[in-house]
Design a protein around this motif. Structure first.
Motif, short mmCIF file in Angstrom:
data_model
loop_
_atom_site.label_atom_id
_atom_site.label_comp_id
_atom_site.label_asym_id
_atom_site.label_seq_id
_atom_site.Cartn_x
_atom_site.Cartn_y
_atom_site.Cartn_z
N ASP A 106 37.10 54.83 30.80
CA ASP A 106 35.65 54.76 30.63
C ASP A 106 35.16 53.33 30.43
N VAL A 107 36.02 52.46 29.91
CA VAL A 107 35.63 51.07 29.69
C VAL A 107 36.42 50.12 30.59
N GLY A 108 36.98 50.68 31.67
CA GLY A 108 37.65 49.86 32.67
C GLY A 108 38.98 49.28 32.24
N LEU A 109 39.67 49.95 31.32
CA LEU A 109 40.95 49.46 30.84
C LEU A 109 42.02 50.54 30.97
N SER A 110 43.25 50.13 30.92
CA SER A 110 44.37 51.04 30.75
C SER A 110 44.88 50.85 29.32
N PRO A 111 45.57 51.83 28.75
CA PRO A 111 46.13 51.63 27.41
C PRO A 111 47.06 50.42 27.33
N ALA A 112 47.85 50.19 28.38
CA ALA A 112 48.77 49.05 28.37
C ALA A 112 48.00 47.73 28.31
N ARG A 113 46.94 47.62 29.12
CA ARG A 113 46.13 46.40 29.11
C ARG A 113 45.43 46.22 27.77
N PHE A 114 45.01 47.32 27.18
CA PHE A 114 44.36 47.25 25.87
C PHE A 114 45.33 46.74 24.81
N ILE A 115 46.55 47.26 24.81
CA ILE A 115 47.54 46.81 23.83
C ILE A 115 47.83 45.32 24.02
N LEU A 116 48.02 44.91 25.28
CA LEU A 116 48.32 43.51 25.55
C LEU A 116 47.16 42.61 25.15
N ALA A 117 45.92 43.01 25.48
CA ALA A 117 44.75 42.20 25.13
C ALA A 117 44.62 42.07 23.61
N THR A 118 44.89 43.15 22.90
CA THR A 118 44.81 43.10 21.44
C THR A 118 45.86 42.15 20.88
N ARG A 119 47.07 42.19 21.44
CA ARG A 119 48.12 41.26 21.02
C ARG A 119 47.67 39.82 21.23
N MET A 120 47.13 39.54 22.42
CA MET A 120 46.74 38.18 22.76
C MET A 120 45.57 37.68 21.92
N ASP A 121 44.61 38.55 21.65
CA ASP A 121 43.46 38.15 20.84
C ASP A 121 43.87 37.91 19.39
N ARG A 122 44.79 38.73 18.89
CA ARG A 122 45.29 38.52 17.54
C ARG A 122 46.09 37.21 17.47
#
Length: 320
Positions: A245-261
């Motif tokens: 719904d927000v143009g992401l996959s769970p894997a991309r979300f996990i990776l993006a969260t890791r990188m932003d943290r």
């Protein structure tokens, strides 16, 4: 495969049955409820799509998965018990499920439990490897759902009860049907219902809960979409749809969260004493080179360059 005590002398029947249940299920401590008068039992076991169904007719008895029995081994499995006649009692983790015909309950063989019937009974047992939940992308049963009765007249119970009985019968004639994921999905839903997990959780709420889980477990290198789905008690497909719904996959979300943290830690003076490698470990990477590549793809520069830039920016601000 059929097994029975009929061919054994009355004095040897209970001892024989102990070896049968150890081989078919997991090591258990068997206690006959018939005393010295022998023990009548018959067991039929079949596999269908990697699921094992057994039907047991037996005299009253008790089996205990004690600490010592667990120490003797056994696969990481969950058993779903469904009496067809007679009654059954299951105890685990301080809970007791008293089952009537058509009810069902589960127990996890990795923890101590007790199963008892004080009358002759006919029982359908479904044996589910825990790995099967992970491989099909459905939640691993939570500890809070075992030894909890699912009523045969409840919406989920009535469906699951009939379904498992029919599959047990089908397994006598077929070994493949293509219903493995469907079966795991249904049982996972039944477990989630018992555990109080709403099957109609909104997608936005699911994403928010996912964010909380990811932040809590960010340092775990094994955190992946299937484990995230399991932690939320939803299927992997449900989680994928929520992020689509927000143009992401769970894997991309996990990776993006890791990188932003990681970016936050690199820019925070409170973590200036930590090396780039230590920060990589803190956000769930066990390879600093892989971390650097992922960070650069997300933020346009290497972790060290990002830290120097942020330090320079803070210095410029402090001079004003």
């Amino acid at each position: 495969m059929k097994m029975s005590t009929a061919a054994f002398a009355r004095s040897a029947q209970a001892r024989h049955w102990q070896s049968v249940i150890d081989d078919v299920y997991v090591p258990l401590e068997f206690r006959s409820g018939t005393g010295e008068t022998g023990f009548d039992a018959e067991l039929e076991v079949h596999s269908l799509d990697g699921l094992e169904f057994s039907r047991l007719h037996a005299d009253p008895h008790t089996v205990v998965r004690s600490t010592s029995a667990i120490g003797r081994g056994g696969d990481e499995v969950v058993f779903v018990m469904l009496p067809r006649t007679g009654s059954l009692r299951i105890e685990q983790d301080g809970r007791t499920a008293s089952l009537r015909p058509g009810d069902l309950a589960s127990y996890d063989a990795s923890r101590p439990c007790l199963i008892e019937s004080r009358e002759w009974f006919d029982l359908t047992i479904t044996k589910l490897p825990v790995s099967l939940f992970r491989s099909t992308g459905f939640p691993v049963p939570p500890p809070s759902c075992t030894a909890v009765r699912i009523d045969r007249e409840s919406p989920v119970g009535s469906l699951a009860s009939r379904y498992l009985v029919q599959l047990g019968e089908l397994s006598r004639h077929r070994d493949r049907l293509g219903i493995r994921a469907t079966t795991v999905s249904l049982i996972s839903t039944a477990f989630g219902d018992v555990a109080g997990v709403s099957p109609t959780l909104g997608r936005e709420e699911l994403r928010l809960r996912a964010q909380g889980v990811v932040l809590d477990r960010l340092g775990d290198p094994a955190l992946a979409p299937d484990r995230l789905a399991a932690a939320l008690y939803v299927s992997l497909r449900t989680l994928q749809l929520a992020f689509a719904d927000v143009g992401l996959s769970p894997a991309r979300f996990i990776l993006a969260t890791r990188m932003d943290r990681a970016a936050h830690l690199l820019a925070d003076p409170a973590f200036a004493h930590q090396s780039v490698t230590e920060i990589a470990f803190a956000v769930g990477f066990d390879d600093s080179s892989q971390f650097s590549r992922a960070f650069k793809a997300r933020h346009g520069c290497s972790p060290r360059e990002y830290r120097l830039r942020e330090c320079a920016s803070r210095g410029a601000l402090s001079d004003k």
